[in-house]
Enzyme design. Structure first.
Site, PDB file in Angstrom:
ATOM      1  N   VAL A   1       0.826  -1.197  -0.004  1.00  0.00           N
ATOM      2  CA  VAL A   1      -0.124   0.006  -0.106  1.00  0.00           C
ATOM      3  C   VAL A   1       0.991   1.349  -0.004  1.00  0.00           C
ATOM      4  O   VAL A   1       2.069   1.006   0.237  1.00  0.00           O
ATOM      5  CB  VAL A   1      -1.023   0.080   1.181  1.00  0.00           C
ATOM      6  CG1 VAL A   1      -1.844  -0.994   1.138  1.00  0.00           C
ATOM      7  CG2 VAL A   1      -0.123  -0.064   2.683  1.00  0.00           C
ATOM      8  N   SER A   2       0.497   2.223  -0.297  1.00  0.00           N
ATOM      9  CA  SER A   2       1.117   3.680  -0.430  1.00  0.00           C
ATOM     10  C   SER A   2       1.544   4.289   0.843  1.00  0.00           C
ATOM     11  O   SER A   2       2.123   5.095   1.038  1.00  0.00           O
ATOM     12  CB  SER A   2       0.410   4.287  -1.505  1.00  0.00           C
ATOM     13  OG  SER A   2      -0.615   4.882  -1.083  1.00  0.00           O
TER      14      SER A   2
END
Length: 216
Positions: free
Chosen positions: A69-70
């Site tokens: 995920v970012s």
């Protein structure tokens, strides 16, 4: 260690030399099911994977479950990715290694991804699994797939289409691309870069507003 061509199919004489046996022995092994051959017309060919297996060079039955995920506020999504991958691929392999990253799909310095590449290079895994291609990388997925394949590692993708559930991540990656190219054109400290970045943010914000359903 013997050097091979990727996905090469060896003629019986070549395979016999690599395995250190007579051609008749190789024919007998095929009849007994000890080695699989592929028939091309009237000629049998032996896959590289089969030769590696008989030489004891096959990668161990281990799969890497890779999730990304970012941002740190998306940790719940990170765990969901791992759970989905474990359910889909865990039972198909003897062992599972979980690697995760919190960072942009554009980044080349992700620790989890680099660890997966290291395990592949050392031939310690047989596959790496992701929920979507962009979890592995935003661009250049085919190159990474080629890299892993060169070490006998298969890339397993649960969903081949792009993951559009994390819209904010797409926006952040797009801004990163704009900033990078603008920096090369004007210099990273130029006021033009900041101005362009702000203009892009405003344009994306307007698009996001336009896409929202109207309330009755």
């Amino acid at each position: 260690m013997l050097r091979y061509h990727k996905k090469r199919m060896y003629r019986i004489a070549e395979a016999a030399v690599l395995l250190g046996v007579h051609k008749d022995t190789l024919r007998r092994w095929e009849r007994e099911g000890k080695i699989k051959a592929v028939w091309l017309g009237r000629e049998r060919r032996f896959p590289e994977e089969e030769i590696r297996r008989l030489l004891g060079e096959a990668n161990p039955d281990v799969v890497v479950l890779y999730a990304r995920v970012s941002g740190h506020d998306q940790k719940a999504n990170l765990q969901r990715q791992v759970e989905v991958l474990r359910e889909a691929y865990g039972p198909k392999f003897s062992n599972v290694v979980v690697l995760t990253d919190v960072g942009s799909g554009l980044s080349t310095s992700r620790r989890g991804l680099r660890k997966a590449m290291e395990l592949a290079r050392e031939r310690k895994i047989r596959a790496i699994a992701v929920t979507y291609p962009d979890r592995l990388t935003r661009f250049g997925f085919e190159y990474l797939e080629e890299y892993f394949s060169s070490f006998g590692v298969e890339v397993l993708v649960l969903n081949r289409e792009e993951d559009k559930s994390l819209r904010q991540e797409l926006v952040e990656d797009f801004l990163a691309i704009v900033t990078s190219f603008a920096g090369k054109l004007y210099g990273h400290r130029s006021h033009k870069v900041k101005k362009l970045k702000n203009e892009v943010k405003e344009a994306l914000s307007r698009l996001d507003t336009d896409d929202r359903p109207e309330t009755p």
